[in-house]
Write an enzyme that holds these catalytic residues in place. Sequence first.
Site, PDB file in Angstrom:
ATOM      1  N   ARG A   1      41.114  43.407  41.946  1.00  0.00           N
ATOM      2  CA  ARG A   1      41.752  42.097  42.094  1.00  0.00           C
ATOM      3  C   ARG A   1      43.275  42.216  42.144  1.00  0.00           C
ATOM      4  NH1 ARG A   1      42.206  37.493  37.977  1.00  0.00           N
ATOM      5  NH2 ARG A   1      42.189  35.597  39.223  1.00  0.00           N
TER       6      ARG A   1
ATOM      7  N   HIS B   1      45.535  40.412  44.971  1.00  0.00           N
ATOM      8  CA  HIS B   1      46.559  39.433  44.626  1.00  0.00           C
ATOM      9  C   HIS B   1      47.954  39.922  44.982  1.00  0.00           C
ATOM     10  CE1 HIS B   1      44.432  36.417  41.792  1.00  0.00           C
ATOM     11  NE2 HIS B   1      43.569  36.902  42.672  1.00  0.00           N
TER      12      HIS B   1
ATOM     13  N   ASN C   1      47.322  33.812  38.552  1.00  0.00           N
ATOM     14  CA  ASN C   1      47.461  35.067  37.793  1.00  0.00           C
ATOM     15  C   ASN C   1      47.558  34.877  36.287  1.00  0.00           C
ATOM     16  OD1 ASN C   1      47.540  36.539  40.218  1.00  0.00           O
ATOM     17  ND2 ASN C   1      49.766  36.354  40.369  1.00  0.00           N
TER      18      ASN C   1
ATOM     19  N   HIS D   1      33.551  39.737  44.888  1.00  0.00           N
ATOM     20  CA  HIS D   1      33.090  38.946  43.750  1.00  0.00           C
ATOM     21  C   HIS D   1      31.718  39.387  43.265  1.00  0.00           C
ATOM     22  CE1 HIS D   1      35.926  35.246  44.452  1.00  0.00           C
ATOM     23  NE2 HIS D   1      36.559  36.333  44.041  1.00  0.00           N
TER      24      HIS D   1
END
Length: 333
Positions: free
Chosen positions: A65, A69, A97, A196
């Site tokens: 992740r 991000h 975040n 996911h």
Amino acid sequence: MEIIRASFTLVVFVLNMVTITLSVENEVLYLDYYKETCPLAEEIVSRNVEIAVLKDPRMAASLLRLHFHDCFVMGCDASILLDNHGDIISEKQAGPNLNSVRGFKVIDEIKYILEEACPLTVSCADILAMIARDAVALRGGPRWKVWLGRRDSMKASLDGANQFIPAPNSSLETLISNFNEQGLDIEDLVALSGGHTLGKARCVSFRQRVYDINMEEKRDKYKRYRTFRRILRSICPDSGRDDAIAPLDFSTPAKFDNHYYINILEGNGLLGSDNVLVTEDHEGEIIKLVWAFAANEELFFNSFAKSIVKMGNINVLTGLEGEIRKNCRFVNP
């Protein structure tokens, strides 16, 4: 060093010994970039990611992740790792975040070892790309070649993090727009959403999906959606317990596989942004991809590897741009 030139076929090996191929277009990053300057770089990263994931299996999803991000804000430049300092306002404080992204200490430890071995050589941005690959492979997913040579940003963008990182309740239209902003297409959206299959989400991220009275469950005579929502409501009440967590993939939460797609076809995606891939696709193109990935794990692995390599090349800094940070949390003095 072998430089990536326009469109050729790269062979990628999956942990279960299935061979997949993908086409890459990239003219600025290299294979074996650190072969001469820091030959043990990838081994150091891999070994320490393995240690971190053994200590905390959830860390695999967290490290993946971080790369995602980071790349969606100004490009893959390690801006997400910067702390507040001087004029820099950290992206860690952004809505997507805050109290959510983790794994920074793992990055610190890896960077410390790399600085001992090869001072000011391996960028924090490259570390993020490598740990994503290693984290996925450790949980049974594909292992791809990582193209290296990124340099680190000397600034962060709090506004960019709030604007460009997809929210867990995003509509399909918004997701497509977010990905298009980064040069990623519908296949990239569907493939990367499969990340996911690992990790957990906080109650605050899926509460809206659980208590939305317009959910498609009311039309399901078998009450499958209602059963799933009862489970989620037991974890996440309509108020309070914001930090309670649930697995993004209830079927195989610790394994990188294609069950994510099976789940959303059954209405059992945890996040609203998962379910919209099938509930809001009026053209049918996305649903076809979801069905294809649900039916063929090797196809999903191939597409995921292709898309994450593509994502890893978003607005990279190379050559004399940016810098190689000594400490990933701060620009060099």
